[in-house]
Design a protein around this motif. Structure first.
Motif, PDB file in Angstrom:
ATOM      1  N   GLY A  27       0.796  -1.202   0.000  1.00  0.00           N
ATOM      2  CA  GLY A  27       0.000   0.000   0.000  1.00  0.00           C
ATOM      3  C   GLY A  27       0.835   1.261   0.000  1.00  0.00           C
ATOM      4  O   GLY A  27       0.332   2.347   0.329  1.00  0.00           O
ATOM      5  N   TRP A  87      -8.098  -7.201   0.740  1.00  0.00           N
ATOM      6  CA  TRP A  87      -8.313  -6.013   1.567  1.00  0.00           C
ATOM      7  C   TRP A  87      -9.330  -6.357   2.647  1.00  0.00           C
ATOM      8  O   TRP A  87     -10.513  -6.499   2.375  1.00  0.00           O
ATOM      9  CB  TRP A  87      -8.818  -4.849   0.707  1.00  0.00           C
ATOM     10  CG  TRP A  87      -7.772  -4.316  -0.219  1.00  0.00           C
ATOM     11  CD1 TRP A  87      -7.511  -4.717  -1.485  1.00  0.00           C
ATOM     12  CD2 TRP A  87      -6.815  -3.299   0.072  1.00  0.00           C
ATOM     13  NE1 TRP A  87      -6.453  -4.011  -2.014  1.00  0.00           N
ATOM     14  CE2 TRP A  87      -6.006  -3.125  -1.080  1.00  0.00           C
ATOM     15  CE3 TRP A  87      -6.552  -2.496   1.196  1.00  0.00           C
ATOM     16  CZ2 TRP A  87      -4.967  -2.205  -1.133  1.00  0.00           C
ATOM     17  CZ3 TRP A  87      -5.524  -1.582   1.135  1.00  0.00           C
ATOM     18  CH2 TRP A  87      -4.742  -1.440  -0.009  1.00  0.00           C
ATOM     19  N   PRO A 141      -7.332   0.650  -2.590  1.00  0.00           N
ATOM     20  CA  PRO A 141      -7.907  -0.507  -3.292  1.00  0.00           C
ATOM     21  C   PRO A 141      -8.163  -0.233  -4.770  1.00  0.00           C
ATOM     22  O   PRO A 141      -7.954  -1.106  -5.620  1.00  0.00           O
ATOM     23  CB  PRO A 141      -9.210  -0.767  -2.524  1.00  0.00           C
ATOM     24  CG  PRO A 141      -8.947  -0.233  -1.151  1.00  0.00           C
ATOM     25  CD  PRO A 141      -8.106   0.983  -1.371  1.00  0.00           C
TER      26      PRO A 141
END
Length: 389
Positions: A91, A113, A178
């Motif tokens: 991330g 996620w 995401p």
């Protein structure tokens, strides 16, 4: 229930090597001792350049591709777009080779996620709202370059949920990651002091066909092992940003296509090609100055206990995940360094962990001089601080 099989422990090592040889191989594979001709070769070999701190990312590339200028790097990002800036592994922000963008997106879509109640409370966004935001991003960015405030407002309008506008302005990074991993969003050029976001298909054009996610993940695993290995499944999980169980399953699925290396009693995996190259590699030799967040130190995590002297891990891996700029002597971390403006030049202060030899000090001074006018503002004056305990 019987314990899970551990093929790493069960198999006879295919290669027996030493840590100095591993360090020499990794430094060569990561283009520290074997400089690359261009920045895209560096980005591909490293599996992306971590760009959370832009100055460190520039140093990482410049060290490995000495002919690359700051203007060429900016052009790669914002003019010819051969590099793309996006959230990727763990991330975190990375620069990826645009020609490989489809590969990375396909692999990153396999990341799970987990949106827990605590995550929802912290970010003020529910799992359902996150899904709505992610699905609305392609329409929000179609043909546009939007700042975070503009994107927040556009998404609030598209989802008919004004509450999301405020949440996106405050916790925007985590909520957009995401979508970035799905290839729906990447960074455009800054507008003044504001970052902008764009649709990758608008920004990069045709990125070509994407491999199937499982095939992409296998390619990424091989890349990792060929640049950061020998490594364990836990090492890969930490680097890619997936749970250890997922990394263990990936390695188990490909165990018959990998080889086991024994390194002074430590066992880890390599590709067949990587093992062949490692067996021919020389031990690390000489001095190198690596910048902050350098990939040689970032991963694999299991190597840090070996290459960083006991009692100094906190000097290298600091609070909030900050990775110091380090001095390497024969592949092992011998100290840290900082740079500061001084008399129309740069003062490079080295804090060694133990007393350095006169030969090592002379080599550090030569390495420092090489940084002048390329990676720091020259001329460079090297100062050696008292050795730490």
């Amino acid at each position: 229930m019987s314990p899970a099989r551990n093929p790493l422990a069960e198999r006879t090592p295919d290669l027996v090597t030493t840590w100095p040889q591993v360090c020499g191989w990794r430094l060569e594979r990561q283009h520290v001792t074997s400089p690359a001709d261009d920045l895209l070769t560096v980005a591909a070999a490293l599996g992306g350049v971590q760009a959370q701190v832009t100055s460190s990312a520039r140093f990482t590339v410049g060290l490995r591709s000495p002919g690359t200028t700051a203007d060429e790097l900016d052009a790669a990002l914002w003019t010819d777009r051969s590099l793309v800036k996006t959230w990727a592994m763990r991330g975190t922000l990375h620069w990826l080779a645009s020609s490989e963008y489809a590969l990375w997106v396909s692999a990153l879509t396999t990341r799970e996620w987990r949106i827990t109640p605590s995550w929802e409370r912290y970010h003020g966004v529910t799992a359902a709202e996150l899904a709505a935001i992610t699905e609305a991003i392609p329409e929000a960015l179609a043909g546009r370059r939007l700042t975070r405030d503009e994107l927040a407002q556009r998404l609030a309008d598209l989802t008919a949920n004004p509450h999301l506008g405020e949440q996106l302005r405050s916790g925007w990074g985590a909520v957009l990651k995401p979508a970035a991993n799905r290839g729906l969003l990447c960074f455009g050029p800054d507008r003044g002091r504001n970052v902008t976001f764009v649709r990758p298909d608008d920004w990069l054009g045709d990125i070509g066909p994407a491999p199937a996610p499982a095939d992409a993940l296998w390619q990424v695993l091989r890349r990792f092992l060929d640049a950061y290995g020998p490594a364990t499944h836990a090492d890969f999980g930490r680097w890619f940003g997936v749970p250890e169980r997922a990394a263990r399953a990936l390695f188990a699925a490909h165990a018959d296509q990998l080889v086991v290396a024994a390194i002074d009693g430590h066992r880890a995996w390599l590709t067949t090609e990587g093992a062949a190259r490692l067996s021919r590699s020389a031990a690390a030799d000489g001095v190198a100055l690596l910048g902050g967040f350098d990939p040689y130190v970032l991963a694999p995590i299991s190597h840090r206990d070996v290459i960083v002297p006991a009692g100094h891990l906190d000097d290298v891996s600091r609070t909030a995940g900050w990775i110091s700029a380090v001095v390497l002597v024969n592949g092992f971390v011998a100290g840290t360094w900082t740079a500061a403006p001084r008399d129309r030049g740069t003062a490079l202060t080295v804090t060694p962990f133990t007393t350095l030899s006169a030969t090592d000090v002379a080599a550090i001074e030569r390495r420092g001089a090489e940084l002048a006018d390329r990676l720091v503002d020259g001329p460079v004056t090297v100062e050696i601080a008292a050795a730490g305990g």
